[in-house]
Design a protein around this motif. Structure first.
Motif, PDB file in Angstrom:
ATOM      1  N   ASP A 153       1.337  -4.154   3.053  1.00  0.00           N
ATOM      2  CA  ASP A 153       0.007  -3.715   2.264  1.00  0.00           C
ATOM      3  C   ASP A 153      -1.677  -3.525   2.512  1.00  0.00           C
ATOM      4  OD1 ASP A 153       1.489  -2.383   0.527  1.00  0.00           O
ATOM      5  OD2 ASP A 153       1.649  -3.710  -1.293  1.00  0.00           O
ATOM      6  N   TYR A 154      -1.236  -5.056   3.230  1.00  0.00           N
ATOM      7  CA  TYR A 154      -3.453  -5.131   4.141  1.00  0.00           C
ATOM      8  C   TYR A 154      -3.631  -4.875   4.913  1.00  0.00           C
ATOM      9  CZ  TYR A 154      -4.342  -7.973  -0.116  1.00  0.00           C
ATOM     10  OH  TYR A 154      -4.727  -8.440  -1.432  1.00  0.00           O
ATOM     11  N   ILE A 155      -2.289  -4.478   5.950  1.00  0.00           N
ATOM     12  CA  ILE A 155      -2.407  -3.884   7.561  1.00  0.00           C
ATOM     13  C   ILE A 155      -2.819  -2.113   7.111  1.00  0.00           C
ATOM     14  CG2 ILE A 155      -1.988  -2.923   8.892  1.00  0.00           C
ATOM     15  CD1 ILE A 155       0.266  -5.418   9.564  1.00  0.00           C
ATOM     16  N   ALA A 156      -2.077  -1.639   5.599  1.00  0.00           N
ATOM     17  CA  ALA A 156      -2.699  -0.087   5.515  1.00  0.00           C
ATOM     18  C   ALA A 156      -4.369  -0.219   4.536  1.00  0.00           C
ATOM     19  CB  ALA A 156      -1.680   0.152   4.921  1.00  0.00           C
ATOM     20  N   LEU A 157      -4.608  -1.409   4.707  1.00  0.00           N
ATOM     21  CA  LEU A 157      -5.956  -1.418   3.381  1.00  0.00           C
ATOM     22  C   LEU A 157      -7.088  -1.669   4.305  1.00  0.00           C
ATOM     23  CD1 LEU A 157      -7.309  -1.238   0.578  1.00  0.00           C
ATOM     24  CD2 LEU A 157      -7.158  -3.985   1.014  1.00  0.00           C
ATOM     25  N   ALA A 158      -6.552  -2.469   5.458  1.00  0.00           N
ATOM     26  CA  ALA A 158      -7.553  -2.395   6.902  1.00  0.00           C
ATOM     27  C   ALA A 158      -7.453  -0.999   7.639  1.00  0.00           C
ATOM     28  CB  ALA A 158      -6.871  -3.394   7.653  1.00  0.00           C
ATOM     29  N   ALA A 164      -2.928   2.886  -2.176  1.00  0.00           N
ATOM     30  CA  ALA A 164      -2.036   2.236  -3.201  1.00  0.00           C
ATOM     31  C   ALA A 164      -2.106   0.616  -3.460  1.00  0.00           C
ATOM     32  CB  ALA A 164      -0.727   2.319  -3.331  1.00  0.00           C
ATOM     33  N   ALA A 165      -2.442   0.419  -1.950  1.00  0.00           N
ATOM     34  CA  ALA A 165      -2.382  -1.538  -2.427  1.00  0.00           C
ATOM     35  C   ALA A 165      -4.125  -1.488  -2.979  1.00  0.00           C
ATOM     36  CB  ALA A 165      -2.482  -2.045  -0.711  1.00  0.00           C
ATOM     37  N   ASP A 166      -4.960  -0.644  -2.571  1.00  0.00           N
ATOM     38  CA  ASP A 166      -6.272  -0.613  -3.232  1.00  0.00           C
ATOM     39  C   ASP A 166      -6.380  -0.500  -4.806  1.00  0.00           C
ATOM     40  OD1 ASP A 166      -8.750  -1.402  -2.690  1.00  0.00           O
ATOM     41  OD2 ASP A 166      -9.677   0.726  -1.971  1.00  0.00           O
ATOM     42  N   ASP A 202     -10.965   2.764  -8.668  1.00  0.00           N
ATOM     43  CA  ASP A 202     -10.610   1.266  -8.028  1.00  0.00           C
ATOM     44  C   ASP A 202      -9.695   0.242  -9.118  1.00  0.00           C
ATOM     45  OD1 ASP A 202     -12.250   1.046 -10.137  1.00  0.00           O
ATOM     46  OD2 ASP A 202     -14.627   0.706  -9.128  1.00  0.00           O
ATOM     47  N   GLN A 203      -9.615  -0.156  -8.899  1.00  0.00           N
ATOM     48  CA  GLN A 203      -8.714  -1.618 -10.100  1.00  0.00           C
ATOM     49  C   GLN A 203      -9.247  -1.048 -11.561  1.00  0.00           C
ATOM     50  OE1 GLN A 203      -7.546  -5.262  -8.077  1.00  0.00           O
ATOM     51  NE2 GLN A 203      -6.200  -4.152  -6.077  1.00  0.00           N
ATOM     52  N   GLY A 256       3.179   1.110 -11.833  1.00  0.00           N
ATOM     53  CA  GLY A 256       3.203   0.341 -10.647  1.00  0.00           C
ATOM     54  C   GLY A 256       4.323   0.958 -10.103  1.00  0.00           C
ATOM     55  N   PRO A 257       4.075   0.553  -7.719  1.00  0.00           N
ATOM     56  CA  PRO A 257       5.325   1.341  -7.330  1.00  0.00           C
ATOM     57  C   PRO A 257       6.253   1.713  -6.972  1.00  0.00           C
ATOM     58  CG  PRO A 257       4.045  -1.180  -6.691  1.00  0.00           C
ATOM     59  CD  PRO A 257       4.084  -1.057  -8.282  1.00  0.00           C
ATOM     60  N   HIS A 258       6.879   0.550  -8.064  1.00  0.00           N
ATOM     61  CA  HIS A 258       8.690   0.234  -8.269  1.00  0.00           C
ATOM     62  C   HIS A 258       9.503   1.864  -8.874  1.00  0.00           C
ATOM     63  CE1 HIS A 258       8.378  -3.117  -5.719  1.00  0.00           C
ATOM     64  NE2 HIS A 258       7.685  -3.528  -7.123  1.00  0.00           N
TER      65      HIS A 258
END
Length: 425
Positions: free
Chosen positions: A276-281, A340-342, A400-401, A421-423
């Motif tokens: 998730d954080y790789i995608a966010l980066a 999504a991660a953000d 944003d969140q 949620g994502p699930h």
């Protein structure tokens, strides 16, 4: 392959029984030799410094001609061949950046280059290797099978096999990035380097630590293939199963023996980063830096965004953006996953009245606070609670969140059955 012994599939330059730790003088020599053939990439201060609390400088290696740092080691290794070997040529197994770098610089130096690429290699990269002038053989179910084929070709035809992350000259060439970093960013406190096979961090750590031993060297890996971390714990290279990852360039199950021997004593810390954080980066780099970077190249920044390096607050830190060769379709998926991660791309399911105006009321409600509806699907047949209700699944985009949390509160104040949620399926 029948009729061939294990010796046919060994790389003489990467012997597990006799690993080679390269020396600083070799990095210096590489810098001198490749000076006119590679880009001295910029290392500017990032716009992200203001909200991360870290003075971040991005070393933009994706601006090399073929899109990655691999050109440094490839050019130096080719230039160091004997006159006879330059006529015969070289062979390598690669699914991407190493193949592109060898192909481009082989043509530039008039050295025949043969590349074995697995059948899973992206078509674009296969085409570009041919465009740059390499002879490309697409064979092997994965990179290990391609490597076996390439080593067999080397044995039969006299080509020199060049390991893309462990040949000693490759390590020396990659280390030239470290020399540029300390020149471009005086008083640097730390570097955060993506780690796959270990070639980049080995050469770079050697260059930086030899000149400035106090600089902290941190390696960042994907959680789907933390082979270097596992090897450091074991004290020697250890096979680590690799899973599918956004940082496909880091998915090297067994780190290089020479890379490990060189880098392990110099690395101060290793961190493992989630997908998730790789995608966010990747998303942050596109939005804030206007940089298109592949997952492997963004993993150093991902470690910072994930909060894995709190000790770097207030420090001057260089993060290499190692490569930009990301497939367009993959980029789209990465950006959506990053959103999504953000907390900016959300899914929810809500049960609303099936009478006229029920769904209209829902859409009016979420639009009233500026939430954008991206997709909507409603389900009647499998809803058992109420014959006069309908279950609605929505995909929405928020700012944003905090905006997402506002939407959730609004939905729960109007409806009894809300799932977030994502699930959600």
């Amino acid at each position: 392959m029948s009729g061939e012994s294990d010796e046919d599939f060994k790389d003489a330059f990467c012997d597990p029984e006799n690993p080679i730790a390269i020396q600083f003088q070799e990095v210096s020599a590489a810098a001198y030799k490749i000076k006119g053939g590679i880009e001295r990439t910029p290392c500017p201060k990032s716009h992200m410094s203001s909200f991360t609390g870290i003075e971040i400088f991005f070393k933009k290696e994706y601006l090399q001609h073929t899109g990655s740092f691999k050109e440094r080691g490839a050019r130096y290794t080719l230039m160091m061949l004997s006159a006879e070997q330059k006529k015969i040529g070289v062979v390598a197994a690669s699914a991407g950046n190493h193949a592109l770098a060898l192909a481009f610089h082989g043509t530039s130096l008039k050295i025949p280059v043969y590349v074995v690429m697995p059948i899973i290699a992206p078509i674009m990269k296969v085409s570009m290797c041919r465009h740059y002038g390499a002879e490309v053989l697409v064979q092997g179910a994965d990179i290990n099978e391609s490597r076996t084929i390439a080593l067999s070709m080397a044995k039969k035809s006299g080509f020199m096999y060049i390991n893309g992350y462990d040949h000693p000259h490759i390590l020396a060439g990659q280390g030239t990035m470290g020399l540029e970093i300390v020149e471009q960013v005086p008083d640097v406190d730390a570097v955060v380097i993506p780690v796959g096979g270990g070639g980049l961090i080995a050469g770079t750590a050697l260059a930086i630590k030899s000149l400035y031993p106090h600089v902290t060297v941190i390696g960042a890996e994907s959680e789907r293939c933390a082979s270097f971390s596992t090897s450091i714990e074991a004290g020697h290279p250890v096979y680590t199963k690799a899973s599918s990852t956004l940082a496909d360039g880091l998915a090297v199950p067994l780190v290089g023996v020479n890379a490990f021997a060189t880098a392990a004593p110099l690395i101060d810390k290793m961190v493992v980063v989630s997908e998730d954080y790789i995608a966010l980066a990747i998303l942050r780099l596109v939005e804030l830096e206007k940089c298109v970077v592949e997952g492997a190249g963004a993993t150093g920044l991902a470690a910072v965004l994930a909060g894995l390096l709190p000790e770097l607050k207030g420090k001057k830190v260089v993060i290499p953006l190692c490569g930009g060769n990301i497939d367009t379709t993959v980029l789209g998926r990465c950006l959506e996953r990053g959103l999504a991660a953000d907390g900016r791309l959300l899914r929810f399911v809500v049960t609303v009245s099936d009478r006229p105006g029920g769904i209209a009321e829902l859409t009016k409600l979420i639009s009233s606070i500026g939430v954008s509806l991206k997709d909507i699907f409603h389900e009647r047949a499998w809803l058992k609670s109420d014959i006069f209700s309908v279950q609605v699944k929505c995909v929405v985009e928020t700012r944003d969140q905090e905006h997402a949390a506002e939407m959730e509160r609004l939905l729960r104040s109007h409806y009894n059955h809300v799932q977030m949620g994502p699930h959600i399926i």
